[in-house]
Design a protein around this motif. Structure first.
Motif, PDB file in Angstrom:
ATOM      1  N   ALA A 131     -29.434   2.047 -37.403  1.00 18.84           N
ATOM      2  CA  ALA A 131     -29.689   0.763 -36.746  1.00 18.84           C
ATOM      3  C   ALA A 131     -30.351  -0.219 -37.702  1.00 18.84           C
ATOM      4  CB  ALA A 131     -30.563   0.983 -35.516  1.00 18.84           C
ATOM      5  N   LEU A 132     -31.283   0.240 -38.518  1.00 13.30           N
ATOM      6  CA  LEU A 132     -31.951  -0.639 -39.473  1.00 13.30           C
ATOM      7  C   LEU A 132     -30.989  -1.129 -40.549  1.00 13.30           C
ATOM      8  CD1 LEU A 132     -35.317   1.305 -39.861  1.00 13.30           C
ATOM      9  CD2 LEU A 132     -35.045  -0.975 -38.875  1.00 13.30           C
ATOM     10  N   ALA A 133     -30.096  -0.237 -41.023  1.00 17.21           N
ATOM     11  CA  ALA A 133     -29.129  -0.632 -42.049  1.00 17.21           C
ATOM     12  C   ALA A 133     -28.169  -1.690 -41.512  1.00 17.21           C
ATOM     13  CB  ALA A 133     -28.353   0.594 -42.530  1.00 17.21           C
ATOM     14  N   ARG A 134     -27.721  -1.516 -40.281  1.00 22.58           N
ATOM     15  CA  ARG A 134     -26.827  -2.504 -39.686  1.00 22.58           C
ATOM     16  C   ARG A 134     -27.536  -3.842 -39.485  1.00 22.58           C
ATOM     17  NH1 ARG A 134     -23.913   1.371 -35.101  1.00 22.58           N
ATOM     18  NH2 ARG A 134     -22.361   2.299 -36.521  1.00 22.58           N
ATOM     19  N   ALA A 135     -28.784  -3.784 -39.039  1.00 23.69           N
ATOM     20  CA  ALA A 135     -29.540  -5.022 -38.847  1.00 23.69           C
ATOM     21  C   ALA A 135     -29.761  -5.737 -40.175  1.00 23.69           C
ATOM     22  CB  ALA A 135     -30.880  -4.710 -38.183  1.00 23.69           C
ATOM     23  N   ALA A 136     -30.037  -4.976 -41.237  1.00 17.95           N
ATOM     24  CA  ALA A 136     -30.234  -5.581 -42.554  1.00 17.95           C
ATOM     25  C   ALA A 136     -28.956  -6.239 -43.049  1.00 17.95           C
ATOM     26  CB  ALA A 136     -30.710  -4.522 -43.546  1.00 17.95           C
ATOM     27  N   ALA A 137     -27.813  -5.597 -42.790  1.00 18.50           N
ATOM     28  CA  ALA A 137     -26.538  -6.174 -43.210  1.00 18.50           C
ATOM     29  C   ALA A 137     -26.254  -7.471 -42.462  1.00 18.50           C
ATOM     30  CB  ALA A 137     -25.416  -5.160 -42.977  1.00 18.50           C
ATOM     31  N   ARG A 138     -26.540  -7.483 -41.162  1.00 14.87           N
ATOM     32  CA  ARG A 138     -26.331  -8.704 -40.382  1.00 14.87           C
ATOM     33  C   ARG A 138     -27.257  -9.824 -40.863  1.00 14.87           C
ATOM     34  NH1 ARG A 138     -25.898  -4.977 -36.037  1.00 14.87           N
ATOM     35  NH2 ARG A 138     -28.087  -5.346 -35.480  1.00 14.87           N
ATOM     36  N   ALA A 172     -28.250 -10.238 -43.799  1.00 16.75           N
ATOM     37  CA  ALA A 172     -27.757 -10.706 -45.106  1.00 16.75           C
ATOM     38  C   ALA A 172     -26.469 -11.503 -44.979  1.00 16.75           C
ATOM     39  CB  ALA A 172     -27.546  -9.515 -46.029  1.00 16.75           C
ATOM     40  N   GLY A 173     -25.966 -11.639 -43.746  1.00 15.63           N
ATOM     41  CA  GLY A 173     -24.777 -12.451 -43.542  1.00 15.63           C
ATOM     42  C   GLY A 173     -23.489 -11.678 -43.460  1.00 15.63           C
ATOM     43  N   ALA A 174     -23.554 -10.333 -43.503  1.00 14.91           N
ATOM     44  CA  ALA A 174     -22.342  -9.523 -43.415  1.00 14.91           C
ATOM     45  C   ALA A 174     -22.109  -9.135 -41.962  1.00 14.91           C
ATOM     46  CB  ALA A 174     -22.475  -8.268 -44.276  1.00 14.91           C
ATOM     47  N   ALA A 175     -20.910  -9.386 -41.470  1.00 16.66           N
ATOM     48  CA  ALA A 175     -20.592  -9.026 -40.091  1.00 16.66           C
ATOM     49  C   ALA A 175     -20.656  -7.525 -39.902  1.00 16.66           C
ATOM     50  CB  ALA A 175     -19.208  -9.540 -39.714  1.00 16.66           C
ATOM     51  N   ARG A 176     -20.223  -6.811 -40.921  1.00 17.00           N
ATOM     52  CA  ARG A 176     -20.261  -5.357 -40.871  1.00 17.00           C
ATOM     53  C   ARG A 176     -20.667  -4.861 -42.247  1.00 17.00           C
ATOM     54  NH1 ARG A 176     -15.103  -2.429 -38.468  1.00 17.00           N
ATOM     55  NH2 ARG A 176     -15.915  -3.593 -36.670  1.00 17.00           N
ATOM     56  N   PRO A 177     -21.672  -3.998 -42.340  1.00 15.55           N
ATOM     57  CA  PRO A 177     -22.117  -3.541 -43.652  1.00 15.55           C
ATOM     58  C   PRO A 177     -21.056  -2.693 -44.337  1.00 15.55           C
ATOM     59  CG  PRO A 177     -23.150  -2.259 -41.915  1.00 15.55           C
ATOM     60  CD  PRO A 177     -22.421  -3.374 -41.251  1.00 15.55           C
ATOM     61  N   PRO A 178     -20.941  -2.789 -45.679  1.00  7.00           N
ATOM     62  CA  PRO A 178     -20.010  -1.916 -46.400  1.00  7.00           C
ATOM     63  C   PRO A 178     -20.333  -0.446 -46.103  1.00  7.00           C
ATOM     64  CG  PRO A 178     -20.918  -3.615 -47.839  1.00  7.00           C
ATOM     65  CD  PRO A 178     -21.683  -3.684 -46.568  1.00  7.00           C
ATOM     66  N   LEU A 179     -19.297   0.303 -45.756  1.00  7.68           N
ATOM     67  CA  LEU A 179     -19.507   1.678 -45.303  1.00  7.68           C
ATOM     68  C   LEU A 179     -20.213   2.520 -46.359  1.00  7.68           C
ATOM     69  CD1 LEU A 179     -19.098   3.823 -43.149  1.00  7.68           C
ATOM     70  CD2 LEU A 179     -16.836   4.290 -44.121  1.00  7.68           C
ATOM     71  N   GLY A 180     -19.759   2.430 -47.616  1.00 11.30           N
ATOM     72  CA  GLY A 180     -20.343   3.254 -48.668  1.00 11.30           C
ATOM     73  C   GLY A 180     -21.811   2.942 -48.894  1.00 11.30           C
ATOM     74  N   ALA A 181     -22.129   1.648 -48.969  1.00 10.41           N
ATOM     75  CA  ALA A 181     -23.520   1.250 -49.188  1.00 10.41           C
ATOM     76  C   ALA A 181     -24.394   1.648 -48.009  1.00 10.41           C
ATOM     77  CB  ALA A 181     -23.596  -0.261 -49.415  1.00 10.41           C
ATOM     78  N   MET A 182     -23.855   1.492 -46.776  1.00 11.41           N
ATOM     79  CA  MET A 182     -24.633   1.857 -45.604  1.00 11.41           C
ATOM     80  C   MET A 182     -24.914   3.355 -45.570  1.00 11.41           C
ATOM     81  SD  MET A 182     -23.890   1.196 -41.525  1.00 11.41           S
ATOM     82  CE  MET A 182     -22.737   2.565 -41.363  1.00 11.41           C
TER      83      MET A 182
END
Length: 339
Positions: A157-164, A166-176
């Motif tokens: 949940a924190l990784a997805r929130a950080a990606a959002r 940063a302006g990314a609709a969906r975080p890159p799977l590998g980085a997440m």
């Protein structure tokens, strides 16, 4: 409930009350002191307890059927609780401000039982040596199963929130996945558990000095965690959400053990001592690790400490209820077998 168990529960309240009084007297340094004490507990004392427990547990002789009968419904309950809290938080503007890890914290609060300070003496008094050994098997995997699972969900949940953010609709799977893996492994719960399991797998005994140091740290962690509950209550108070905390405490004391009992009887066909140990382990009040988990993510600390206090007080009423229901069930089962 026996006098001995009542006195043990009363001792928990007294130690927590000492922490409460120390905070009210200004001895703990307010919010800054609370954070420092919780970091000490969560980053030093609790990891020592987890490492030592996993390094010394006899994995080859654990009652795996009983453990599956306990942890399968418990883990299901924890995951459903997290989903339910997340859904409810989305509909509540004030709850949304708590952040993406809040639902995982509430799920831990609703599912993590006090299997050590309350559970160990309770199992020994009610079920004797045989029941105590079964309960110890549950204790050995309790933090590993529940806290590790909710840690992974919180980090997702924190990784997805950080990606959002940063302006990314969906975080890159590998980085997440790399972020989640790193944050979940380099964590004061999972890291000492995995380190203890690794040491255990080597088949080597703990060196005497390491055993003594980890044992001292583990022993010191218990009273510190209890005192922290009182300090946290003094800092946050019951707050406006005490009704929600009371509902979570009722869920922990009544609904969770009912689920474990139904699963144990209907799915795993357990009865007798094994059934009693499982149900009472599920019926234990919320443990102090729930508050430490909340403080790790700096969210809903007040809710966690309130649930711990309310559920511990409520356990004095619900424990005799579950013991009576189990006795009636055992009598009915024996009568059906005799007939």
């Amino acid at each position: 409930m026996t006098l001995d168990l009542f006195l043990r529960l009363l001792a928990l309240f007294i130690v927590g009350g000492i922490g409460f009084g120390a905070a009210r007297a200004g001895l703990t340094g307010g919010a800054v002191g609370l954070r420092a004490l919780s970091n000490l507990a969560f980053l030093v004392f609790v990891p020592a307890l987890l490492f030592r427990s996993m390094a010394k547990v006899d994995l080859a002789h654990l009652p795996w059927t009983l453990l599956l009968a306990f942890f399968a419904p418990l883990l299901l309950w924890s995951l459903l609780a997290r989903w339910s809290f997340a859904r409810r938080d989305r509909d509540d503007p004030r709850a949304r401000q708590d952040g993406p890890a809040a639902s995982a914290v509430s799920a831990v609060t609703a599912s993590f039982g006090n299997t050590v300070q309350v559970g160990l003496p309770f199992a020994a008094a009610m079920f004797g040596e045989a029941g105590l050994q079964l309960h110890i098997a549950i204790v050995s995997l309790h933090a590993l199963v529940l806290l590790s699972a909710q840690t992974v969900l919180a980090e997702i949940a924190l990784a997805r929130a950080a990606a959002r953010a940063a302006g990314a609709a969906r975080p890159p799977l590998g980085a997440m996945l790399l972020t989640i893996l790193r944050q979940s492994l380099i964590h004061p719960v999972t890291l000492p558990v995995l380190a203890g399991l690794g040491w255990n797998a080597l088949g080597l005994p703990l060196p005497r000095l390491l055993d003594e140091v980890s044992g001292l740290l583990a022993q010191a962690g218990v009273p510190l965690c209890l005192a922290l509950i009182g300090v946290s209550l003094a800092q946050y108070g019951l707050g406006e959400g005490w009704r929600r905390s009371a509902a979570i405490a009722a869920m922990k004391l009544l609904l969770l053990p009912a689920l474990v009992a139904a699963s144990a009887v209907l799915v795993f066909r357990l009865d007798g001592l094994a059934l009693s140990v499982l149900v009472l382990a599920a019926a234990l009040p919320t443990g102090s690790n729930a508050m430490l988990f909340a403080q790790r993510y700096q969210v809903r600390e007040g809710e966690a400490s309130t649930v711990i206090v309310l559920s511990t007080a409520g356990f004095m009423l619900t424990a005799p209820l579950w013991l009576a229901l189990l006795a009636l069930w055992q009598q009915g089962a024996r009568a059906a077998a005799a007939g």
